[in-house]
Design an enzyme around this catalytic site. Structure first.
Site, PDB file in Angstrom:
ATOM      1  N   TYR A 149      30.018  12.788  13.851  1.00 47.68           N
ATOM      2  CA  TYR A 149      28.671  12.261  14.108  1.00 47.68           C
ATOM      3  C   TYR A 149      28.581  11.611  15.487  1.00 47.68           C
ATOM      4  CZ  TYR A 149      24.340   9.675  12.983  1.00 47.68           C
ATOM      5  OH  TYR A 149      23.064   9.160  12.965  1.00 47.68           O
ATOM      6  N   VAL A 197      17.682  24.039  11.127  1.00 48.67           N
ATOM      7  CA  VAL A 197      17.714  23.900  12.585  1.00 48.67           C
ATOM      8  C   VAL A 197      18.947  24.526  13.218  1.00 48.67           C
ATOM      9  CG1 VAL A 197      16.270  21.833  12.598  1.00 48.67           C
ATOM     10  CG2 VAL A 197      18.784  21.596  12.509  1.00 48.67           C
ATOM     11  N   LYS A 236      26.133  12.894  18.470  1.00 53.99           N
ATOM     12  CA  LYS A 236      25.078  12.028  18.993  1.00 53.99           C
ATOM     13  C   LYS A 236      25.294  11.710  20.471  1.00 53.99           C
ATOM     14  CE  LYS A 236      22.371  11.525  15.413  1.00 53.99           C
ATOM     15  NZ  LYS A 236      21.044  12.193  15.430  1.00 53.99           N
TER      16      LYS A 236
END
Length: 246
Positions: free
Chosen positions: A154, A63, A158
Site C-alpha cells: 500500500y 479499474v 500510494k
C-alpha cells in the site's frame, strides 16, 4: 453560484467511504456524476443516497482493466457531453508484514491503486486534452509519504501515485489539464474503526488536532481541486491529516 455547475465528473470507488463523500460534495455543487465501483449493490445504494435521477450514473467497473476505465469515461461523455473532473479513488488493502505478505497480495494492491490510477489519469487526460480543460484528482495516502509497517504494498502504491501525478501534470499542463493529489491521514471509516483500540489510540496520539478526520473533510479538498478555486494548482499534493507527520 455552484462550484461545479453543469460539469461532469467520474469518481472511482464511489460507492462508499471517501469516494461516496466526494460524489456527494460534487452533486451538492451542481456536478453530474458517474460513480464507478465493483460492488453493484453498493452502487445502487449510493445512487439512491445521491438522489437518483439522470444526474447520477453508476457503472460497475474494475479499474485494473483499461477497457473498463475507458467505458466509465465514455459513459460520462456520452451522457453528459464532457469529462470535466476525474477522481481516481478506488483502492483495496491487503495488509501483512513483508515476511508474511504474498506476492499476489502485493500485486493486487499495486494493480488497483497504482495501475488503476494510471489507467484513470491516462484515459481522462486523453479526453480533457481535446477539450483543453479538466481536473484530475488522485487519492494517495499519508502512508505513501512516511511508510507504514505492514503496508509495503500500500505504501509503495500510494507513493507511486504521487510520482505519477507530478509526471502527468507536467505532460498536460500546457493543454489546460490539471493533475493533483490528496494524501488523507487517519479518516474515520468502517475500516479504520475496526482497528484494535490500542492501534487507534496510538495513531490518534500522532495527530496534533487530536481527532480523526471525516470523509467529508477529504471531499471538501477534492471539491477545491476539482473547481476553478484551484485554477493555478497542478502537480500538488495536499495532506488532509490534522497535522500528523508534518
Amino acid at each position: 453560484m455552484s462550484l461545479l455547475g453543469n460539469r461532469a465528473a467520474v469518481v472511482t470507488g464511489g460507492a462508499r467511504g471517501i469516494g461516496l463523500a466526494i460524489a456527494t460534495a460534487f452533486r451538492r455543487e451542481g456536478a453530474r456524476v458517474v460513480i464507478a465501483d465493483l460492488d453493484k449493490a453498493a452502487l445502487e445504494a449510493a445512487h439512491a443516497e445521491l438522489g437518483g435521477g439522470d444526474d447520477v450514473t453508476t457503472v460497475v467497473s474494475d479499474v485494473t482493466r483499461a477497457d473498463d476505465v475507458e467505458r466509465m469515461i465514455a459513459t460520462a461523455t456520452d451522457r453528459y457531453g464532457a469529462l470535466d473532473v476525474m477522481v481516481n479513488n478506488a483502492g483495496i488493502t491487503r495488509d501483512a508484514t513483508m515476511r508474511r505478505m504474498s506476492e499476489d497480495d502485493f500485486d493486487q494492491v499495486i494493480a488497483v491503486h497504482l495501475k488503476g490510477c494510471w489507467h484513470g489519469t491516462r484515459a481522462a487526460a486523453a479526453v480533457m486534452r481535446e477539450q483543453r480543460r479538466g481536473s484530475i484528482v488522485n487519492i494517495s495516502s499519508l502512508s505513501g509519504k512516511v511508510g507504514v509497517a505492514g503496508q509495503t504494498n500500500y505504501s509503495a502504491a500510494k507513493a507511486g501515485i504521487v510520482g505519477l501525478t507530478k509526471a502527468a501534470a507536467k505532460e498536460v499542463a500546457y493543454l489546460g489539464v490539471r493533475v493533483n493529489a490528496i494524501q488523507p491521514g487517519l479518516i474515520r471509516s468502517a475500516m479504520t474503526e475496526a482497528m484494535p483500540q490500542k492501534v487507534w489510540d496510538q495513531k490518534l496520539s500522532e495527530i496534533p488536532m487530536l481527532r480523526a478526520g471525516e470523509p467529508a473533510e477529504v471531499a471538501s479538498v477534492a471539491l477545491f481541486l476539482a473547481s476553478d478555486l484551484s485554477s493555478y494548482l497542478t502537480g500538488t499534493v495536499l495532506e488532509v491529516t490534522g497535522g500528523r507527520f508534518m
